[in-house]
Design an enzyme around this catalytic site. Structure first.
Site, PDB file in Angstrom:
ATOM      1  N   LYS A 187       0.832  -1.211   0.000  1.00 27.29           N
ATOM      2  CA  LYS A 187       0.000   0.000   0.000  1.00 27.29           C
ATOM      3  C   LYS A 187       0.865   1.260   0.000  1.00 27.29           C
ATOM      4  O   LYS A 187       0.570   2.213  -0.730  1.00 27.29           O
ATOM      5  CB  LYS A 187      -0.947  -0.014   1.208  1.00 27.29           C
ATOM      6  CG  LYS A 187      -2.044  -1.076   1.087  1.00 27.29           C
ATOM      7  CD  LYS A 187      -2.800  -1.325   2.393  1.00 27.29           C
ATOM      8  CE  LYS A 187      -3.818  -2.450   2.193  1.00 27.29           C
ATOM      9  NZ  LYS A 187      -4.475  -2.854   3.454  1.00 27.29           N
TER      10      LYS A 187
ATOM     11  N   GLN B 134      -4.358  -0.957   9.650  1.00 29.49           N
ATOM     12  CA  GLN B 134      -4.382  -2.327   9.143  1.00 29.49           C
ATOM     13  C   GLN B 134      -5.015  -3.267  10.173  1.00 29.49           C
ATOM     14  O   GLN B 134      -4.672  -3.247  11.359  1.00 29.49           O
ATOM     15  CB  GLN B 134      -2.942  -2.772   8.820  1.00 29.49           C
ATOM     16  CG  GLN B 134      -2.829  -4.152   8.201  1.00 29.49           C
ATOM     17  CD  GLN B 134      -3.307  -4.224   6.756  1.00 29.49           C
ATOM     18  OE1 GLN B 134      -3.558  -3.204   6.107  1.00 29.49           O
ATOM     19  NE2 GLN B 134      -3.428  -5.424   6.233  1.00 29.49           N
TER      20      GLN B 134
ATOM     21  N   ASP C 167     -10.886   3.210   4.124  1.00 29.40           N
ATOM     22  CA  ASP C 167     -11.338   1.816   4.141  1.00 29.40           C
ATOM     23  C   ASP C 167     -12.864   1.724   4.047  1.00 29.40           C
ATOM     24  O   ASP C 167     -13.399   0.648   3.772  1.00 29.40           O
ATOM     25  CB  ASP C 167     -10.923   1.142   5.465  1.00 29.40           C
ATOM     26  CG  ASP C 167      -9.596   0.408   5.369  1.00 29.40           C
ATOM     27  OD1 ASP C 167      -9.323  -0.176   4.308  1.00 29.40           O
ATOM     28  OD2 ASP C 167      -8.859   0.406   6.376  1.00 29.40           O
TER      29      ASP C 167
HETATM   30  N1  GUN Z   1      -6.485  -6.216   6.405  1.00 34.13           N
HETATM   31  C1  GUN Z   1      -6.690  -6.959   5.292  1.00 34.13           C
HETATM   32  N2  GUN Z   1      -7.292  -6.225   4.340  1.00 34.13           N
HETATM   33  C2  GUN Z   1      -7.478  -4.998   4.856  1.00 34.13           C
HETATM   34  C3  GUN Z   1      -8.051  -3.778   4.346  1.00 34.13           C
HETATM   35  O1  GUN Z   1      -8.535  -3.688   3.205  1.00 34.13           O
HETATM   36  N3  GUN Z   1      -8.038  -2.724   5.192  1.00 34.13           N
HETATM   37  C4  GUN Z   1      -7.538  -2.788   6.442  1.00 34.13           C
HETATM   38  N4  GUN Z   1      -7.574  -1.710   7.210  1.00 34.13           N
HETATM   39  N5  GUN Z   1      -6.997  -3.910   6.952  1.00 34.13           N
HETATM   40  C5  GUN Z   1      -6.973  -4.989   6.150  1.00 34.13           C
END
Ligand code: GUN
Length: 295
Positions: free
Chosen positions: A54, A98, A121
């Site tokens: 990311k 995350q 998100d």
């Molecule tokens: N953990 C796995 N996928 C995601 C996501 O799309 N966003 C977040 N915040 N955590 C994750």
């Protein structure tokens, strides 16, 4: 017949390139680039890899990345204070904490503390509620990526029978709402659904998000259906390295479906592309600029 393999990698790349163009225009208008803050608590290897992807994509799009890596002994109060600091930081347009978080931290409290305008998100109840009521919202990245692939594959989704298998707040529920917004006839199936194979067999569109390796078999798929597989499951192999498979038995389903996403290389890359898109959209809204076109 063998189904068309839907290339999520190529679709994701195209979105990221378009985002990068808009980032340049945003910077000219706003006098600063969009910024995304990532917060990783602990050292779970899969989460660390995901967050690194990311932050790399953020830089490649020309946006600024603020990476916060905290120890696994971080307290809930410490994390909440960091979120409040990021809420107040004008350079930050998006905040991604995350998941999963260590046990001492209540993820629901953390999500509720994120400024909804920076909630890239789309997990905050404000954004979930706005999506449910048809208002402009920041929408969770994975279902948004699935919708993009489905529109690209099928065009107009109106009147199609869609079955979403899985009811999580992150994928299943928002996916169903997005499909409903596109006028599909939507069923949400889950672990308590009676005769799941028969329900899935009705579907023109199957979205699988259950987290169980190859649970959905080829003989559950209607001929000519479009299958989007959100699952990423590691299964053991003889060489000990393991192999990634989806929630759908790919080879079987590809015999009957018209089109299907592979794992890896299907939905996965789309999630990151949509995170870039959401950060760009959040930056525009926060700067009082019109939404970037075509994203
Ligand atoms: N953990 C796995 N996928 C995601 C996501 O799309 N966003 C977040 N915040 N955590 C994750």
């Amino acid at each position: 017949m063998t189904a068309k393999r839907i290339d999520g990698k190529a679709a994701a790349l195209a979105i990221r390139e378009r985002v990068a163009v808009h980032v340049g225009e945003f910077e000219r208008k706003a006098g600063r680039p969009p910024g995304l803050a990532t917060v990783l608590v602990g050292e779970d290897p899969a989460s660390a890899v995901d967050v690194r992807s990311k932050t790399r994509a953020t830089a490649e799009a020309g946006m600024v990345s603020f990476a916060h890596n905290l120890s696994d002994t971080t307290t809930e109060d410490e994390l909440l204070q960091l979120v409040l600091d990021l809420n107040a930081d004008e350079r930050v347009d998006g905040i991604l904490v995350q998941l999963p978080l260590p046990n001492q931290i209540d993820a629901a409290r953390v999500i509720a503390t994120i400024d909804p305008s920076k909630d890239v998100d789309g997990f905050h109840a404000m954004n979930a509620g706005r999506l449910a009521t048809g208002l402009d919202a920041l929408v969770p990245c994975t279902p948004l990526g699935c919708l993009h692939l489905l529109r690209q594959e099928l065009g107009d989704l109106a009147g199609l029978e869609a079955v979403v298998v899985g009811r999580s707040n992150i994928v299943g529920k928002p996916m169903a709402l997005l499909l409903l917004g596109d006028h599909a006839t939507v069923t949400i199936a889950h672990s308590r659904t009676r005769d799941l194979p028969a329900v899935v067999r009705r579907a023109d569109i199957v979205v699988a998000a259950v987290g169980r390796a190859e649970m959905i078999r080829g003989d559950w798929i209607k001929g000519g259906a479009t299958v989007v597989d959100v699952g990423i499951n590691r299964v053991p192999t003889d060489d000990g390295k393991g192999r990634l498979v989806g929630d759908v038995a790919y080879d079987e389903a590809a015999e009957v479906a018209a089109a299907i996403t592979p794992v890896p290389g299907g939905v996965g890359p789309m999630t990151i592309a949509m995170l870039m898109r959401n950060t760009l959209v959040a930056a525009h809204r926060r700067a009082g600029l019109a939404n970037p076109e075509g994203l």
